[in-house]
Write a protein that holds these residues in place. Structure first.
Motif, mmCIF file in Angstrom:
data_model
loop_
_atom_site.group_PDB
_atom_site.id
_atom_site.type_symbol
_atom_site.label_atom_id
_atom_site.label_comp_id
_atom_site.label_asym_id
_atom_site.label_seq_id
_atom_site.Cartn_x
_atom_site.Cartn_y
_atom_site.Cartn_z
ATOM 1 N N THR A 86 -2.276 -70.758 -56.546
ATOM 2 C CA THR A 86 -1.775 -71.900 -57.304
ATOM 3 C C THR A 86 -2.283 -71.935 -58.740
ATOM 4 O O THR A 86 -1.757 -72.672 -59.571
ATOM 5 C CB THR A 86 -2.210 -73.212 -56.639
ATOM 6 O OG1 THR A 86 -3.645 -73.281 -56.655
ATOM 7 C CG2 THR A 86 -1.721 -73.294 -55.199
ATOM 8 N N PRO A 245 2.247 -77.487 -55.759
ATOM 9 C CA PRO A 245 1.787 -76.256 -56.416
ATOM 10 C C PRO A 245 2.808 -75.839 -57.476
ATOM 11 O O PRO A 245 4.006 -75.873 -57.265
ATOM 12 C CB PRO A 245 1.740 -75.250 -55.258
ATOM 13 C CG PRO A 245 1.570 -76.082 -54.033
ATOM 14 C CD PRO A 245 2.329 -77.350 -54.297
ATOM 15 N N GLY A 246 2.328 -75.462 -58.608
ATOM 16 C CA GLY A 246 3.188 -75.197 -59.758
ATOM 17 C C GLY A 246 3.171 -76.336 -60.740
ATOM 18 O O GLY A 246 3.318 -76.128 -61.946
ATOM 19 N N ASN A 247 2.974 -77.558 -60.211
ATOM 20 C CA ASN A 247 2.850 -78.734 -61.084
ATOM 21 C C ASN A 247 1.414 -79.223 -61.189
ATOM 22 O O ASN A 247 1.083 -79.959 -62.126
ATOM 23 C CB ASN A 247 3.716 -79.886 -60.557
ATOM 24 C CG ASN A 247 5.186 -79.566 -60.585
ATOM 25 O OD1 ASN A 247 5.639 -78.796 -61.431
ATOM 26 N ND2 ASN A 247 5.942 -80.128 -59.657
#
Length: 391
Positions: A86, A245-247
């Motif tokens: 992540t 995840p990603g944000n």
């Protein structure tokens, strides 16, 4: 009496990694777990654990790099995804006077540079531009590493046990080890006395965590350990998408002399957070399995400041057990007077290293030496503390 090459006492993360690594090397292996497989009495259950190379001591960074290789090998051999990368940040609020004992961003960056691990050193504003969920003081420092992520705890332990069995290991649950007895004579080895009978092995690995000293006491060995009940809380955000995840990254925060850590959403629309090493002291026999309302209030207050524009609802709190050495150093290696008995202790921050620690234990048991540098992890720990930030 059937004889084994390697016997492993305790089948949490370290023990399960050891039976897998030893069995895949061709050793005849037996493992003992005093409770049922996947139990909640230790420190290897529940869902997520942080994996990262970012540490403030170069030796841990090097060991973490090896751990990532072993995680990939385990995933490939088992055909199971265990890690979710992540990216992650370590937050330093700089809200206390600097001292020689306080952890600093430069400790992390120096260790990462020494091991050629890429990182970014961000200002508070740069971090908030990337992750506007965070509320950070203007003087905060942020170290970002792209390889940080999450290991699924229960699935990882189960996978290592499964892979150990595919290589012929015998694993016994609900089998308490009463005593380990070193043998004299030309064959040497160790007897492992259990409630279900006695077994013999050339080498024994003690991966018993909080129960380690009970097995060491008859041998005249004592490792100073603080045993405590820790807890993690799952919060429901009003806007779960902001924490996917990603944000939102895995995070660790050093603030006011305390350490907190947490995760993005993982398998459900909740975020998990905790304080590290709250010193809620109690032995395994004293454990209540009930969370501390005071620690929950402290964490909830902290989370309100960490993500101030997002409403969080506390859903559930899960307890686990820590067995911590005085300086949080690992204890890895054979006993001086009983070299056929090898100890593996993770000091409350070892899960991420489990596959490589399993290999280290297997190498010590089978070859008498390991390819990893464990020079600072003697028994008992005698080195000055190299580690301030540990999870």
């Amino acid at each position: 009496m059937e004889k084994f090459d390697v016997a492993v006492v305790g089948l949490g993360a370290f023990g399960s990694a050891t039976v897998w690594q030893a069995a895949r090397k061709g050793a005849k292996v037996i493992g003992f777990e005093q409770f049922e497989f996947g139990h909640v009495h230790g420190a290897s259950h529940d869902t997520s654990r942080i994996v990262r190379t970012s540490y403030d001591a170069p030796q841990y960074v090097a060991l973490a790099k090896s751990a990532y290789r072993e995680w990939r090998e385990l995933e490939q051999c088992a055909g199971v995804k265990l890690l979710t990368v992540t990216g992650g940040v370590v937050l330093f609020t700089n809200d206390r006077p600097s001292s020689s004992s306080s952890v600093k961003a430069t400790d992390y960056t120096a260790s990462l540079e020494a091991n050629n691990v890429p990182y970014e050193l961000l200002t508070a504003q740069q971090a908030k531009n990337r992750w506007p969920q965070f509320g950070l003081s203007e003087n905060a420092d942020v170290v970002y590493t792209a390889d940080t992520g999450i290991a699924h705890a229960a699935k990882s332990v189960m996978t290592m046990q499964f892979m150990a069995r595919t290589h012929g290991a015998v694993l016994k649950e609900n089998t308490s080890v009463i005593e380990v007895v070193p043998l004299a004579g030309p064959d040497k080895g160790v007897l492992v006395k259990t409630a279900q009978g006695t077994f013999q092995a050339n080498k024994v690995v003690l991966a018993a965590d909080a129960w380690t000293n009970k097995l060491l006491a008859p041998l005249g060995v004592h490792i100073p350990l603080q045993i405590m009940q820790e807890q993690v809380t799952y919060f429901k955000p009003a806007d779960p998408a902001a924490f996917e995840p990603g944000n939102f990254p895995v995070w660790i925060a050093f603030t006011e002399g305390k350490t907190f850590y947490g995760f993005p959403t993982f398998g459900e629309p909740t975020i998990k957070a905790a304080r590290d090493s709250s010193e809620n002291l109690m032995t395994p026999e004293q454990r209540t399995y009930a969370h501390s309302p005071e620690l929950l209030h402290e964490l909830t207050t902290f989370m309100g400041g960490l993500v101030p524009s997002h409403r969080l609802e506390s859903l559930r709190t899960v307890t686990c057990q820590y067995a911590i050495t005085p300086d949080r150093q690992f204890v890895l290696g054979p006993l001086e007077n009983h070299p056929d008995i090898i100890v593996g202790l993770g000091a409350g921050h070892g899960f991420k290293f489990a596959p490589v620690i399993g290999r280290v234990m297997a190498e010590l048991a089978i070859n008498g030496k390991t390819t990893e540098d464990i020079s600072n992890f003697g028994i008992p720990p005698s080195q000055p503390s190299l580690l301030q930030g540990k999870l």
